[in-house]
Scaffold this motif. Structure first.
Motif, PDB file in Angstrom:
ATOM      1  N   GLN A 125       0.810  -1.215   0.000  1.00 12.27           N
ATOM      2  CA  GLN A 125       0.000   0.000   0.000  1.00 12.27           C
ATOM      3  C   GLN A 125       0.842   1.263   0.000  1.00 12.27           C
ATOM      4  O   GLN A 125       0.372   2.325  -0.390  1.00 12.27           O
ATOM      5  N   PHE A 126       2.100   1.151   0.419  1.00 14.83           N
ATOM      6  CA  PHE A 126       3.043   2.259   0.316  1.00 14.83           C
ATOM      7  C   PHE A 126       3.916   2.138  -0.932  1.00 14.83           C
ATOM      8  O   PHE A 126       4.988   2.729  -1.005  1.00 14.83           O
ATOM      9  N   ASP A 127       3.445   1.373  -1.925  1.00 13.26           N
ATOM     10  CA  ASP A 127       4.217   1.147  -3.150  1.00 13.26           C
ATOM     11  C   ASP A 127       5.628   0.642  -2.833  1.00 13.26           C
ATOM     12  O   ASP A 127       6.612   1.049  -3.431  1.00 13.26           O
ATOM     13  N   TRP A 128       5.687  -0.258  -1.844  1.00 15.02           N
ATOM     14  CA  TRP A 128       6.903  -0.958  -1.445  1.00 15.02           C
ATOM     15  C   TRP A 128       7.942  -0.035  -0.809  1.00 15.02           C
ATOM     16  O   TRP A 128       9.127  -0.352  -0.779  1.00 15.02           O
ATOM     17  N   GLU A 129       7.495   1.093  -0.290  1.00 15.13           N
ATOM     18  CA  GLU A 129       8.339   1.917   0.566  1.00 15.13           C
ATOM     19  C   GLU A 129       8.113   1.479   2.014  1.00 15.13           C
ATOM     20  O   GLU A 129       6.979   1.215   2.419  1.00 15.13           O
ATOM     21  N   VAL A 130       9.176   1.428   2.809  1.00 14.79           N
ATOM     22  CA  VAL A 130       9.096   0.889   4.160  1.00 14.79           C
ATOM     23  C   VAL A 130       8.801   2.000   5.162  1.00 14.79           C
ATOM     24  O   VAL A 130       9.520   3.004   5.189  1.00 14.79           O
ATOM     25  N   PRO A 131       7.757   1.857   5.992  1.00 16.04           N
ATOM     26  CA  PRO A 131       7.513   2.851   7.034  1.00 16.04           C
ATOM     27  C   PRO A 131       8.601   2.785   8.108  1.00 16.04           C
ATOM     28  O   PRO A 131       9.350   1.805   8.188  1.00 16.04           O
ATOM     29  N   ASP A 132       8.677   3.835   8.919  1.00  9.62           N
ATOM     30  CA  ASP A 132       9.680   3.866   9.971  1.00  9.62           C
ATOM     31  C   ASP A 132       9.263   3.037  11.186  1.00  9.62           C
ATOM     32  O   ASP A 132      10.095   2.371  11.811  1.00  9.62           O
ATOM     33  N   TRP A 133       7.959   3.092  11.524  1.00 11.36           N
ATOM     34  CA  TRP A 133       7.451   2.438  12.720  1.00 11.36           C
ATOM     35  C   TRP A 133       6.141   1.728  12.421  1.00 11.36           C
ATOM     36  O   TRP A 133       5.323   2.231  11.645  1.00 11.36           O
ATOM     37  N   VAL A 134       5.936   0.581  13.069  1.00 10.88           N
ATOM     38  CA  VAL A 134       4.640  -0.101  13.050  1.00 10.88           C
ATOM     39  C   VAL A 134       4.319  -0.472  14.494  1.00 10.88           C
ATOM     40  O   VAL A 134       5.125  -1.116  15.181  1.00 10.88           O
ATOM     41  N   ILE A 135       3.140  -0.050  14.966  1.00 14.65           N
ATOM     42  CA  ILE A 135       2.743  -0.255  16.360  1.00 14.65           C
ATOM     43  C   ILE A 135       1.588  -1.249  16.408  1.00 14.65           C
ATOM     44  O   ILE A 135       0.560  -1.039  15.764  1.00 14.65           O
ATOM     45  N   SER A 174       8.100  13.652  11.603  1.00 14.16           N
ATOM     46  CA  SER A 174       7.945  13.252  10.194  1.00 14.16           C
ATOM     47  C   SER A 174       8.151  11.763   9.967  1.00 14.16           C
ATOM     48  O   SER A 174       8.165  11.310   8.819  1.00 14.16           O
ATOM     49  N   ASP A 175       8.302  10.994  11.048  1.00 16.47           N
ATOM     50  CA  ASP A 175       8.460   9.548  10.880  1.00 16.47           C
ATOM     51  C   ASP A 175       7.172   8.944  10.339  1.00 16.47           C
ATOM     52  O   ASP A 175       6.081   9.189  10.868  1.00 16.47           O
ATOM     53  N   ARG A 176       7.298   8.163   9.287  1.00 20.65           N
ATOM     54  CA  ARG A 176       6.115   7.459   8.769  1.00 20.65           C
ATOM     55  C   ARG A 176       5.776   6.321   9.736  1.00 20.65           C
ATOM     56  O   ARG A 176       6.561   5.394   9.919  1.00 20.65           O
ATOM     57  N   THR A 177       4.604   6.429  10.345  1.00 19.53           N
ATOM     58  CA  THR A 177       4.211   5.513  11.408  1.00 19.53           C
ATOM     59  C   THR A 177       2.869   4.879  11.096  1.00 19.53           C
ATOM     60  O   THR A 177       1.935   5.569  10.685  1.00 19.53           O
ATOM     61  N   VAL A 178       2.784   3.564  11.288  1.00 22.09           N
ATOM     62  CA  VAL A 178       1.546   2.824  11.065  1.00 22.09           C
ATOM     63  C   VAL A 178       1.078   2.244  12.391  1.00 22.09           C
ATOM     64  O   VAL A 178       1.829   1.530  13.061  1.00 22.09           O
ATOM     65  N   VAL A 179      -0.146   2.557  12.761  1.00 20.48           N
ATOM     66  CA  VAL A 179      -0.786   1.942  13.922  1.00 20.48           C
ATOM     67  C   VAL A 179      -1.723   0.853  13.411  1.00 20.48           C
ATOM     68  O   VAL A 179      -2.565   1.108  12.536  1.00 20.48           O
ATOM     69  N   VAL A 180      -1.566  -0.359  13.924  1.00 23.84           N
ATOM     70  CA  VAL A 180      -2.407  -1.472  13.503  1.00 23.84           C
ATOM     71  C   VAL A 180      -3.656  -1.502  14.373  1.00 23.84           C
ATOM     72  O   VAL A 180      -3.575  -1.684  15.589  1.00 23.84           O
ATOM     73  N   ARG A 239       6.051   9.554  21.104  1.00 19.89           N
ATOM     74  CA  ARG A 239       6.129  10.857  20.422  1.00 19.89           C
ATOM     75  C   ARG A 239       6.577  11.936  21.407  1.00 19.89           C
ATOM     76  O   ARG A 239       7.446  12.766  21.107  1.00 19.89           O
ATOM     77  N   LYS A 240       5.994  11.935  22.598  1.00 22.81           N
ATOM     78  CA  LYS A 240       6.346  12.944  23.603  1.00 22.81           C
ATOM     79  C   LYS A 240       7.792  12.808  24.068  1.00 22.81           C
ATOM     80  O   LYS A 240       8.453  13.802  24.385  1.00 22.81           O
ATOM     81  N   SER A 241       8.286  11.580  24.109  1.00 23.23           N
ATOM     82  CA  SER A 241       9.666  11.366  24.539  1.00 23.23           C
ATOM     83  C   SER A 241      10.672  11.619  23.422  1.00 23.23           C
ATOM     84  O   SER A 241      11.884  11.587  23.647  1.00 23.23           O
ATOM     85  N   GLY A 242      10.168  11.860  22.209  1.00 22.30           N
ATOM     86  CA  GLY A 242      11.041  12.140  21.079  1.00 22.30           C
ATOM     87  C   GLY A 242      11.588  10.913  20.380  1.00 22.30           C
ATOM     88  O   GLY A 242      12.369  11.037  19.431  1.00 22.30           O
ATOM     89  N   VAL A 243      11.175   9.733  20.826  1.00 19.56           N
ATOM     90  CA  VAL A 243      11.650   8.504  20.175  1.00 19.56           C
ATOM     91  C   VAL A 243      11.105   8.433  18.750  1.00 19.56           C
ATOM     92  O   VAL A 243      11.811   8.087  17.806  1.00 19.56           O
ATOM     93  N   ILE A 244       9.825   8.744  18.580  1.00 18.46           N
ATOM     94  CA  ILE A 244       9.212   8.817  17.252  1.00 18.46           C
ATOM     95  C   ILE A 244       9.155  10.281  16.842  1.00 18.46           C
ATOM     96  O   ILE A 244       8.623  11.127  17.579  1.00 18.46           O
TER      97      ILE A 244
END
Length: 530
Positions: A325-335, A468-474, A460-465
């Motif tokens: 769905q991202f045209d084979w680009e890898v997101p930074d994070w998946v939760i 502009s990080d591409r993030t996917v929540v499942v 996000r608040k701690s700055g870990v994410i």
């Protein structure tokens, strides 16, 4: 059980290599994809492989009176390569020679450890990454049996040796991945937040992805006259819904062990409606899990919980879908919300397989999100992976992950260690507030997704994410399964919870003046403040 003496392998029949009745190849309409160099050792064969992949999308002309199974049989073309898979001990030493055919009824290794489905990667690497990307993309949105399913569109990576006639599918998968624009910008200062809504499925949860694989294999086992009279599971709701639906479609008896008074009515009614034999047991999920394991060791009932690694083969396809769905680009994070913990490993396995076979060049970092009332993985993570202890799971609105002794703990730890993963937790108030926030931006999510969004908020608040990080929540289940929890929240009817985002209806007299007064007050509160 003794290990098999030889590898299970058969010639793969591939209906995807199909042609019209006039034998003319119809090229598919393709959406744009990101083109990159293959990392396969067979990259020189890229052009011919791509041509084969495009041919795989050939249209099927239906004969009068036929159906899609008939057409799949009619247009079968035997592939010249052999793909196979087998059970092996999970994370075993490379020198270990223990393995089992997928046609054996076995859930644990000789040592008592977990099993994993191992594919013949060398055979799959006969085709480069560009081939697999093109092939998988070519099947999206089609009705060709069984490839209209998001799971079975990756059949070669799931159950390569099963006959398509044995597959039980409702064309599950292909679930929505949407940009959570307003939620990301309003609450997290993020511009690239996405939600993979696995709850948009016919039983309303991601469990359909694994259950189509498991029940299809049981269907095959029955045809092979293996000793299976039914399929059973312990469940906090969604597993039983998926199991009962697929068994009903296949005409196979299903037996469900549910913890009494611990799941929503919407979840309870699904296995009942699908004709399952439901036992409501006075214990929690962990107690039900112990009982079903004991029962399936004595009776010819096939175990359907995620202890059974077949389930994970279907669930891993959600990870592959995200990449598609991202045209084979890898997101930074998946939760991913975590309870019995099979799903976090399934996502890792799907991403890792894509990297290993050259479809992408890296994998995302994974976050497993747990409810604080059922958080054994979180506590283990915080100890530096030094001291795992099962916990007594307390009641949580995220009822599907109310599990204190997860079967797949070893799988989850392996996945997280190998992707620099993180574990976070959410209190009951945090997860319910997060659910209310998401709903206020148009989502209508389940409490488990509230757990994942809470984890995201903390990282996000701690700055870990980053912003502009591409993030996917499942999102693992549909919000409609959890309406009572939403009603209780917006009615401020939850003990010891502020329900600060509650939005109850306003009572007003049935006259024009009263209605106008209420509306004016509301509109003034929403007016821009300069």
């Amino acid at each position: 059980m003794a290990a098999s003496s030889s590898s299970s392998s058969s010639l793969l029949h591939q209906p995807h290599l199909s042609f019209t009745s006039k034998s003319s190849v119809q090229q598919p309409v393709r959406r744009p994809t990101v083109v990159r160099a293959s990392t396969d050792s067979n990259s020189n064969s890229s052009s011919s492989n791509n041509a084969t992949a495009k041919a795989a999308a050939a249209a099927v002309t239906f004969s009068k009176g036929s159906n899609i199974r008939d057409e799949a049989r009619r247009h079968n073309v035997v592939h010249s390569h052999r793909f196979s898979a087998k059970y092996v001990p999970f994370n075993a030493d490379p020198a270990c020679d223990e393995f089992y055919s997928l046609d054996e009824i076995v859930y644990r290794s000789q040592s008592g450890g977990l099993l994993d489905v191992q594919h013949d990667i060398a055979a799959l690497k006969h085709y480069d990454g560009a081939y697999w990307r093109s092939l998988f993309d070519s099947r999206v949105g089609k009705t060709t049996w069984p490839y209209g399913s998001g799971v079975w569109s990756k059949k070669e990576w799931v159950l390569p040796e099963i006959d398509s006639d044995d597959i039980v599918s409702a064309f599950e998968g292909n679930s929505n991945l949407f940009w959570a624009e307003r939620f990301g910008k309003s609450f997290l200062d993020m511009n690239d937040l996405w939600v993979k809504h696995c709850g948009i499925s016919h039983t309303g949860s991601f469990k359909d992805l694994g259950m189509t694989v498991l029940v299809s294999q049981v269907n095959r086992l029955k045809k092979l006259n293996k000793p299976v009279v039914g399929v059973g599971c312990a469940s906090t709701g969604d597993t039983s819904a998926a199991l009962s639906a697929y068994c009903a479609a296949a005409g196979i008896p299903s037996i469900v062990f549910l913890p009494a008074d611990k799941i929503s009515l919407a979840q309870l009614v699904q296995p009942i409606a699908n004709g399952a034999f439901v036992l409501s047991i006075d214990t929690d999920f962990d107690g039900c899990m112990q009982l079903i394991r004991e029962v399936t060791s004595e009776l010819p009932i096939y175990l359907a919980n995620s202890l059974n690694s077949l389930r994970l083969e279907g669930q891993k396809t959600a990870a592959i879908e995200i990449l598609q769905q991202f045209d084979w680009e890898v997101p930074d994070w998946v939760i991913v919300p975590g309870g019995n913990l099979g799903n976090i490993y399934a996502f890792y396995k799907g991403f890792h397989m894509c990297k290993e076979l050259g479809l992408v060049d890296r994998i995302p970092r994974l976050v497993c999100a747990q409810a604080a009332n059922a958080n054994p993985l979180y506590l283990y993570y915080k100890s530096g992976w030094k001291d795992f202890k099962a916990v007594k799971a307390n009641t949580t609105f995220a009822s599907a992950i109310q599990i204190g002794d997860p079967v797949s703990i070893d799988r989850a730890v392996y996945a997280l260690k190998n992707c620099d993963g993180i574990v976070e937790e959410a209190t009951e108030e945090e997860l319910m507030d997060a659910m209310a926030q998401a709903d206020s931006t148009g989502m209508f999510i389940c409490p488990h997704t509230g757990v994942a969004l809470t984890a995201l908020n903390k990282l996000r608040k701690s700055g870990v994410i980053g912003k502009s990080d591409r993030t996917v929540v499942v999102s693992t289940a549909h919000g409609l399964k959890f309406t009572q929890s939403k009603i209780d929240y917006h009615s401020k009817n939850i003990k010891d919870m502020a329900c600060r985002l509650a939005n109850p209806p306003v009572s007003v007299k049935a006259d024009f003046g009263s209605v106008m007064d209420v509306l004016k007050k509301y509109l003034l509160s929403k007016a821009p403040k300069y």
